[in-house]
Design a protein around this motif. Structure first.
Motif, PDB file in Angstrom:
ATOM      1  N   ASP A  84      68.000 -45.658  91.476  1.00 17.27           N
ATOM      2  CA  ASP A  84      66.454 -45.893  91.564  1.00 17.27           C
ATOM      3  C   ASP A  84      65.389 -45.144  91.020  1.00 17.27           C
ATOM      4  OD1 ASP A  84      67.142 -44.391  93.986  1.00 17.27           O
ATOM      5  OD2 ASP A  84      65.192 -44.584  93.919  1.00 17.27           O
ATOM      6  N   HIS A 102      60.949 -43.860 100.519  1.00 21.05           N
ATOM      7  CA  HIS A 102      60.227 -42.779  99.744  1.00 21.05           C
ATOM      8  C   HIS A 102      58.772 -43.039  99.838  1.00 21.05           C
ATOM      9  CE1 HIS A 102      63.368 -41.311  97.283  1.00 21.05           C
ATOM     10  NE2 HIS A 102      63.775 -42.606  96.427  1.00 21.05           N
ATOM     11  N   HIS A 119      65.635 -48.050 101.277  1.00 18.53           N
ATOM     12  CA  HIS A 119      65.607 -46.750 100.545  1.00 18.53           C
ATOM     13  C   HIS A 119      64.476 -46.344  99.886  1.00 18.53           C
ATOM     14  CE1 HIS A 119      67.396 -43.217  97.949  1.00 18.53           C
ATOM     15  NE2 HIS A 119      66.489 -43.856  97.137  1.00 18.53           N
TER      16      HIS A 119
HETATM   17 ZN   LIG Z   1      65.270 -42.795  95.452  1.00 20.45          ZN
END
Ligand SMILES: [Zn+2]
Length: 290
Positions: free
Chosen positions: A242, A170, A166
């Motif tokens: 996150d 980004h 994940h």
């Molecule tokens: Zn994220």
């Protein structure tokens, strides 16, 4: 999940014990009452239990990792696993970019403990895993895994792999210009980042979808074992904290409160990427509803 150890340094950078943040951000004698309140608030908001340290001087015993920083075999093994996931994931993105006539620049994955200085400012473990666009690095404290595992009540190695994928998602967004585009749109249309259908949620859901694309590749490579996908879904729900830090930030990396989308949204987009295996299905920005 089945995985193979990476020879050499791979994508990892060891920054344990390096951060000015371990002292400056939280105070010499501990977190201070303000810091403790922030941590408790984070726990309440995210459901993730954070360790509140009594002292932050980094320890004195010399481990196998960063000089002056103690090392546990479990965390070293997790760092090796993190490296394996990152190398495989970024090899995949290198191929994807190549097939589109583009060049993929690898992100470094920084292992830190307690505090670290980043291109987006000073961070502590309480910030959670995050990606900093300014220096194109993913920041992970290995101790975060134990908290996540408790939360999941499972072994959860694939859950951790999902978090890594994940965050690297980004990085892909950074390279493809998604951040620039969304920031521009937000300037022109203030408030467009907010809400369940806003740009922030759509950005997060795309990173989930990209993690799914990698999971598809891992499945094809025969690396998934029973229960792995459930772990990923569990992680999407449990580790909704996150941090995607703003470009060129200075000072302190602050925990923010943007939402990652509902569990259903996250599961839907991860599954899209996982089922199809191509990033083209991860356009979370065009649909009216995500
Ligand atoms: Zn994220």
């Amino acid at each position: 999940m089945k995985w193979n150890r990476v020879e050499g340094a791979g994508d990892m950078v060891d920054a344990r014990g390096s951060g000015r943040g371990r002292g400056a951000a939280v105070g010499a004698g501990g977190l201070g009452i303000g810091g403790v309140i922030v941590v408790l608030l984070l726990q309440a908001l995210t459901g993730v239990q954070f360790d509140i340290p009594n002292e932050l001087d980094g320890g004195s015993s010399v481990g196998s990792g960063s000089v002056g920083y103690p090392s546990s075999p479990e965390e070293d093994e997790l760092a090796a696993f993190t490296n394996a996931v990152s190398v495989e994931n970024q090899d995949m993105w290198t191929s994807v970019f190549q097939s589109n006539g583009k060049t993929y620049e690898r992100a470094k994955v920084v292992r830190f403990s307690r505090g670290v200085s980043t291109g987006c400012g000073e961070a502590t473990s309480a910030t959670g895993p995050f990606y900093c666009p300014a220096d194109q690095r993913v920041y992970l404290d290995m101790s975060f895994y134990a908290e996540m595992r408790e939360q999941l009540g499972a072994d959860g190695d694939f859950a951790w792999a999902y978090v890594v994928a994940h965050e690297l998602g980004h990085h892909v967004q950074n390279l493809t210009g998604v951040f620039d585009a969304t920031q521009k749109q937000e300037r022109e249309d203030p408030g467009s980042a907010d809400g369940a259908q806003g740009l922030s949620v759509r950005t997060e859901l795309q990173a989930d979808c990209y993690a799914g694309v990698w999971a598809h590749a891992a499945f094809k490579a025969g690396e998934l074992v029973e229960g792995d996908l459930d772990e990923a879904f569990g992680a999407a729900e449990a580790v909704g904290d996150d941090r995607l830090q703003s470009q060129g930030g200075r000072g302190t990396v602050l925990p923010d409160t943007f939402t990652h989308g509902t569990s259903t949204q996250r599961r839907t987009w991860f599954t899209k990427g996982y089922t199809d295996g191509t990033p083209a299905v991860c356009d979370t920005f065009s649909p009216d509803q995500v």
